[in-house]
Motif scaffolding. Sequence first.
Motif, PDB file in Angstrom:
ATOM      1  N   LYS A   1       0.671  -1.033   0.160  1.00 38.82           N
ATOM      2  CA  LYS A   1       0.107   0.078  -0.080  1.00 38.82           C
ATOM      3  C   LYS A   1       0.848   1.370  -0.134  1.00 38.82           C
ATOM      4  CE  LYS A   1      -4.163  -2.000   2.023  1.00 38.82           C
ATOM      5  NZ  LYS A   1      -4.733  -2.325   3.287  1.00 38.82           N
ATOM      6  N   VAL A   2       2.011   1.301   0.745  1.00 39.36           N
ATOM      7  CA  VAL A   2       2.884   2.473   0.806  1.00 39.36           C
ATOM      8  C   VAL A   2       3.561   2.591  -0.546  1.00 39.36           C
ATOM      9  CG1 VAL A   2       4.896   3.347   1.779  1.00 39.36           C
ATOM     10  CG2 VAL A   2       2.925   2.523   3.322  1.00 39.36           C
ATOM     11  N   ALA A   3       4.006   1.738  -1.216  1.00 41.92           N
ATOM     12  CA  ALA A   3       4.726   1.747  -2.453  1.00 41.92           C
ATOM     13  C   ALA A   3       3.672   2.257  -3.657  1.00 41.92           C
ATOM     14  CB  ALA A   3       5.130   0.039  -3.011  1.00 41.92           C
ATOM     15  N   LYS A   4       2.470   1.864  -3.472  1.00 39.91           N
ATOM     16  CA  LYS A   4       1.458   2.209  -4.470  1.00 39.91           C
ATOM     17  C   LYS A   4       1.214   3.822  -4.079  1.00 39.91           C
ATOM     18  CE  LYS A   4      -3.368   1.235  -6.083  1.00 39.91           C
ATOM     19  NZ  LYS A   4      -4.570   0.990  -5.628  1.00 39.91           N
ATOM     20  N   LEU A   5       1.147   4.169  -2.989  1.00 39.91           N
ATOM     21  CA  LEU A   5       0.719   5.660  -2.597  1.00 39.91           C
ATOM     22  C   LEU A   5       1.935   6.372  -3.139  1.00 39.91           C
ATOM     23  CD1 LEU A   5      -0.816   7.363  -0.596  1.00 39.91           C
ATOM     24  CD2 LEU A   5       0.812   6.672   1.092  1.00 39.91           C
ATOM     25  N   LEU A   6       3.095   5.780  -3.232  1.00 37.75           N
ATOM     26  CA  LEU A   6       4.404   6.796  -3.559  1.00 37.75           C
ATOM     27  C   LEU A   6       4.605   6.244  -4.864  1.00 37.75           C
ATOM     28  CD1 LEU A   6       6.613   6.043  -0.490  1.00 37.75           C
ATOM     29  CD2 LEU A   6       5.337   8.005  -1.081  1.00 37.75           C
ATOM     30  N   GLY A   7       3.492   5.819  -5.641  1.00 39.55           N
ATOM     31  CA  GLY A   7       3.743   5.789  -7.140  1.00 39.55           C
ATOM     32  C   GLY A   7       4.725   4.654  -7.403  1.00 39.55           C
ATOM     33  N   LEU A   8       5.093   3.651  -6.658  1.00 41.19           N
ATOM     34  CA  LEU A   8       6.168   2.649  -6.944  1.00 41.19           C
ATOM     35  C   LEU A   8       5.302   1.493  -7.386  1.00 41.19           C
ATOM     36  CD1 LEU A   8       8.566   3.127  -4.049  1.00 41.19           C
ATOM     37  CD2 LEU A   8       8.760   3.955  -6.325  1.00 41.19           C
ATOM     38  N   GLY A   9       6.015   0.479  -8.033  1.00 39.81           N
ATOM     39  CA  GLY A   9       5.214  -0.803  -8.636  1.00 39.81           C
ATOM     40  C   GLY A   9       4.651  -1.682  -7.727  1.00 39.81           C
ATOM     41  N   TYR A  10       4.190  -2.769  -8.092  1.00 43.92           N
ATOM     42  CA  TYR A  10       3.488  -3.933  -7.383  1.00 43.92           C
ATOM     43  C   TYR A  10       4.093  -5.182  -7.680  1.00 43.92           C
ATOM     44  CZ  TYR A  10       0.561  -7.730  -5.626  1.00 43.92           C
ATOM     45  OH  TYR A  10       0.135  -8.642  -4.880  1.00 43.92           O
ATOM     46  N   PRO A  11       4.549  -5.964  -6.675  1.00 43.78           N
ATOM     47  CA  PRO A  11       4.147  -5.929  -5.324  1.00 43.78           C
ATOM     48  C   PRO A  11       5.254  -4.811  -5.082  1.00 43.78           C
ATOM     49  CG  PRO A  11       5.513  -8.034  -5.729  1.00 43.78           C
ATOM     50  CD  PRO A  11       5.058  -7.337  -7.184  1.00 43.78           C
ATOM     51  N   GLY A  12       5.038  -4.085  -3.677  1.00 42.85           N
ATOM     52  CA  GLY A  12       5.763  -2.984  -3.199  1.00 42.85           C
ATOM     53  C   GLY A  12       7.016  -3.361  -2.371  1.00 42.85           C
ATOM     54  N   GLY A  13       6.912  -4.510  -1.874  1.00 43.92           N
ATOM     55  CA  GLY A  13       8.157  -4.742  -0.952  1.00 43.92           C
ATOM     56  C   GLY A  13       9.378  -4.861  -1.719  1.00 43.92           C
ATOM     57  N   PRO A  14       9.482  -5.384  -2.880  1.00 42.79           N
ATOM     58  CA  PRO A  14      11.003  -5.248  -3.651  1.00 42.79           C
ATOM     59  C   PRO A  14      11.265  -3.830  -3.893  1.00 42.79           C
ATOM     60  CG  PRO A  14       9.682  -7.121  -4.451  1.00 42.79           C
ATOM     61  CD  PRO A  14       8.671  -6.423  -3.625  1.00 42.79           C
ATOM     62  N   TRP A  15      10.361  -2.805  -4.268  1.00 42.12           N
ATOM     63  CA  TRP A  15      10.867  -1.788  -4.614  1.00 42.12           C
ATOM     64  C   TRP A  15      11.146  -0.847  -3.201  1.00 42.12           C
ATOM     65  CZ3 TRP A  15      10.229   0.773  -9.396  1.00 42.12           C
ATOM     66  CH2 TRP A  15       9.792  -0.205 -10.500  1.00 42.12           C
ATOM     67  N   VAL A  16      10.329  -0.884  -2.317  1.00 41.93           N
ATOM     68  CA  VAL A  16      10.838  -0.240  -0.987  1.00 41.93           C
ATOM     69  C   VAL A  16      12.232  -0.821  -0.488  1.00 41.93           C
ATOM     70  CG1 VAL A  16      10.135   0.031   1.230  1.00 41.93           C
ATOM     71  CG2 VAL A  16       8.325   0.015  -0.556  1.00 41.93           C
ATOM     72  N   ASP A  17      12.356  -2.113  -0.641  1.00 40.30           N
ATOM     73  CA  ASP A  17      13.544  -2.594  -0.410  1.00 40.30           C
ATOM     74  C   ASP A  17      14.738  -1.987  -1.124  1.00 40.30           C
ATOM     75  OD1 ASP A  17      15.763  -4.475   0.446  1.00 40.30           O
ATOM     76  OD2 ASP A  17      14.700  -6.394  -0.138  1.00 40.30           O
ATOM     77  N   ALA A  18      14.616  -1.861  -2.386  1.00 36.60           N
ATOM     78  CA  ALA A  18      15.458  -1.650  -3.365  1.00 36.60           C
ATOM     79  C   ALA A  18      15.978  -0.102  -2.939  1.00 36.60           C
ATOM     80  CB  ALA A  18      15.143  -1.707  -4.739  1.00 36.60           C
ATOM     81  N   LEU A  19      14.890   0.992  -2.780  1.00 30.83           N
ATOM     82  CA  LEU A  19      14.911   2.178  -2.642  1.00 30.83           C
ATOM     83  C   LEU A  19      15.327   2.682  -0.918  1.00 30.83           C
ATOM     84  CD1 LEU A  19      12.194   3.542  -4.680  1.00 30.83           C
ATOM     85  CD2 LEU A  19      14.436   3.303  -5.495  1.00 30.83           C
ATOM     86  N   ALA A  20      15.161   1.827  -0.172  1.00 32.17           N
ATOM     87  CA  ALA A  20      15.395   2.354   1.279  1.00 32.17           C
ATOM     88  C   ALA A  20      16.827   2.626   1.713  1.00 32.17           C
ATOM     89  CB  ALA A  20      14.656   1.329   2.236  1.00 32.17           C
ATOM     90  N   ARG A  21      17.557   1.788   0.894  1.00 31.78           N
ATOM     91  CA  ARG A  21      19.222   2.186   1.279  1.00 31.78           C
ATOM     92  C   ARG A  21      19.551   3.468   0.976  1.00 31.78           C
ATOM     93  NH1 ARG A  21      21.083  -2.383  -2.685  1.00 31.78           N
ATOM     94  NH2 ARG A  21      19.192  -3.005  -2.298  1.00 31.78           N
ATOM     95  N   TYR A  22      18.881   4.174   0.077  1.00 24.88           N
ATOM     96  CA  TYR A  22      19.337   5.558  -0.332  1.00 24.88           C
ATOM     97  C   TYR A  22      18.894   6.620   0.602  1.00 24.88           C
ATOM     98  CZ  TYR A  22      20.759   2.948  -4.226  1.00 24.88           C
ATOM     99  OH  TYR A  22      21.286   1.809  -5.068  1.00 24.88           O
TER     100      TYR A  22
END
Length: 467
Positions: free
Chosen positions: A205-226
């Motif tokens: 849900k957070v990834a979708k809210l931020l305009g990232l892809g589905y499923p959101g986990g891998p996107w958040v995982d990939a971007l969080a380190r920055y």
Amino acid sequence: MPGRGLILGIETSCDETAAAIVQRGEHTLSSVVASQIATHARYGGVVPELASREHLRAIVPVVRAALAEAHLALADLDAIAVTSGPGLAGALLVGITYAKALAFAQSLPLIAVNHLEGHIHAVLLHERESEPRLAAKGTGFSPYFEAPKDGGALAPESNPAEPALALVASGGHTHLYLARPAHGSWTYSLVGRTVDDAAGEAYDKVAKLLGLGYPGGPWVDALARYGDPHAVPFSFAQIKPKAHLAGKTARTKAARTAPIARLDPRFMFSFSGIKTAVLRYVELHDMRGEAQARAARLYPAKPLGAPGPDSETRETTHPHQPTPSAPPSAPFVLEGREGISVNPSPPRPPQTREQALALCPQPTLDLIASFQHAVVGDLMKKTFAAAESLGARRILVTGGVAANRELRARFIAEAAARGVQVSFPTPSLSTDNAAMIAAAAWPRLLAKEFAPPGLTADPSLALGVGD
Ligand code: KG4
Ligand code: ZN
């Protein structure tokens, strides 16, 4: 006699069609997953009716690919195992019906497996498969302090006879179980769970809210380190005893079969609050437009009329919503251990991370990092507290969220500090797959615990309740 112990596992509980062959619960001969990501991504969530349709399309080629990858024929098998629940009713039925037909045609026993138990067996399977490799490294190797390269993390002297505390964190579940070895098999007691959203659901849900892809986990995982994980101080309120029931009688079957009122509130999770907190933060800091622009850049080919980041997600937890007009089927992707790929992969974080990173200003990266830091911190705090309180010196972390890199690193560090063991499956065994179903079926084959001829889907099948 279980012959060579060759079990074909079939998994269709949500949005992956999977088949695998595992020998004696310890040796994966093949594991094939057909992803439906391309079909559901345009809706930002799983559409149950489309999932059933995609399973119907994929089930036969996926099972054939699993047999081919293992260089086996149906006649070589000793049993067929299938996920019977929990999950989406229509999706589960595709796997169950096909497994029943195969078992009948081949005169093979059919074994029903609980999807959640399957996730736990993903860790045990990985442990058994890695032991020879770890042993080969010699006595100087301490897996406690050195995570294997594939992401699995083992710890010191593991005593398989001891009870383990298992955290299953996925798109549909965030559950804590005390798992006890018993006569070559396992028994489970539910000790904690989420009272609302699952951890993976919050990621999505957070990834979708931020305009990232589905499923959101891998996107958040990939971007969080920055981003700066301490930039936004999210916090989790302690669940109050019985506050989640508010004096009401449980209405749904799931609530009745999982009486959360008797669980210790210290081991209860709640992830709907942080999702709302992120939404408030986005609104307060005028980040909406930026998120919409990002979604449009990342998904320029989104079909006309398809829901965007602002539309309601069709959640797997609301299976009764009307079916959207079905889009044409996307090509499905088969991924096997030997890299079988019959269709080009849809865009995934490794390919598009640089693109997404370029579209995320620093405050957005800080928000992503802070969200992940808070979620992982909460999962850690409650899992380690439950393990300590219940005297478990082994922790098993599994489910899609267990693929998360920050989660793995922090669980490993905390386990080392506390002198307990923590184990994960490989990242691909963390998300839905059929190897875990075939592995979980092995003790049942030995015990001749076969499915009844009338086996059907149980969408709210519980684990470890009422023992
Ligand atoms: O276990 P799984 O494949 O399916 C269910 O049983 O639900 O879990 C899928 C969930 C999704 O919510 C996805 O966003 C999340 O796992 N997930 C992750 C990661 N990879 C998948 N969450 C955080 N970090 C990841 N790397
Ligand atoms: Zn799952």
